[in-house]
Design an enzyme around this catalytic site. Structure first.
Site, short mmCIF file in Angstrom:
data_model
loop_
_atom_site.label_atom_id
_atom_site.label_comp_id
_atom_site.label_asym_id
_atom_site.label_seq_id
_atom_site.Cartn_x
_atom_site.Cartn_y
_atom_site.Cartn_z
N SER A 167 8.85 -1.21 -77.86
CA SER A 167 9.07 -1.58 -79.25
C SER A 167 7.72 -1.75 -79.93
CB SER A 167 9.84 -2.90 -79.33
OG SER A 167 9.88 -3.40 -80.66
N TYR A 219 10.44 -12.28 -77.83
CA TYR A 219 10.64 -10.84 -77.73
C TYR A 219 9.30 -10.12 -77.69
CZ TYR A 219 12.61 -6.21 -78.73
OH TYR A 219 12.96 -4.87 -78.67
#
Length: 238
Positions: free
Chosen positions: A133, A146
């Site tokens: 990501s 995250y």
């Protein structure tokens, strides 16, 4: 099960929806026999039937579930797509349980699956594509858990590439904002909060990332794509 030499086999984790499902469809259209692997086995079976693939029930956080992958006779490509986020909390409000889940799924889950399939990948001189990501390179408020997990995945990916080159090729694809079930899962099914992430913005579709996966997997064995960052045009100014 003895596969014909010309047949190419891919395992896609998190294959029941979103980027994983789109990747399964794109790879199958490109001639791969795809193991559609996820917890929601009914969805995996439906997708597998449509694309001529094979459904696998897989929970990347459960070692016993992952160990079943060792029985696969041939794997030429592994797409580590299973992952996700929990909530959008500042560090001062962090939930240790949510952080544990994010690490267990994004980092340890990738390790478990890759380790289980290592003999097949080594034998095939195969390819591993880890779905990271942009959160693994650019931190944001409320994303510390995250961010930490995807930064960890990035470090693991780079180390693994150096450990196994040139026998196993390793690529990381880092999507930006993709409109999938990601935010709905992040916010525990809160549809209003999930919709607000995408409203009024350009958003990638799962098929955009799947096409990148398909392309990387189509390249000859002499080519190793290190890292790809893919984001919608209105996010590219970050």
């Amino acid at each position: 099960m003895n596969a014909p030499e010309s047949e190419k086999f891919a395992v896609v984790t998190g294959g029941s929806a979103g980027i994983g499902e789109a990747a399964c469809r794109a790879l199958a259209a490109d001639g791969w026999t795809v193991y559609v692997a996820a917890r929601r086995v009914e969805k995996c079976e439906a997708i597998a039937q449509e694309i001529g693939g094979i459904a696998l029930e897989l929970d990347v956080t459960d070692q016993r579930s992952v160990d079943k992958l060792k029985e696969l006779p041939q794997v030429d490509l592994l797409v580590n797509n299973a992952g996700g986020a929990k909530e959008l909390d500042y560090l001062r409000d962090a939930s240790a349980e949510d952080w544990q889940w994010m690490f267990d799924t994004n980092v340890l889950g990738t390790m478990r699956v890759t380790k289980a399939l290592y003999p097949q990948l080594k034998e095939a001189k195969g390819l591993v594509i880890n779905i990271g990501s942009v959160a693994g390179t650019d931190a944001y408020k409320g994303g510390s858990g995250y961010n930490a997990a995807k930064y960890g995945l990035r470090g693991m990916t780079r180390a693994f590439r150096r450990e196994e080159a040139p026998d196993i090729r390793v690529c990381e694809i880092d999507p930006g904002r993709v409109k999938t079930e990601f935010s709905l899962n992040r916010f525990a099914g809160d549809e209003a909060r999930a919709a607000a992430v995408y409203d009024g913005k350009l958003n990638l579709e799962a098929e955009d990332i799947a096409e990148a996966i398909r392309w990387v997997a189509s390249l000859p064995p002499r080519v190793n794509v290190d890292t790809m960052s893919i984001m919608p045009a209105d996010q590219a100014e970050r």
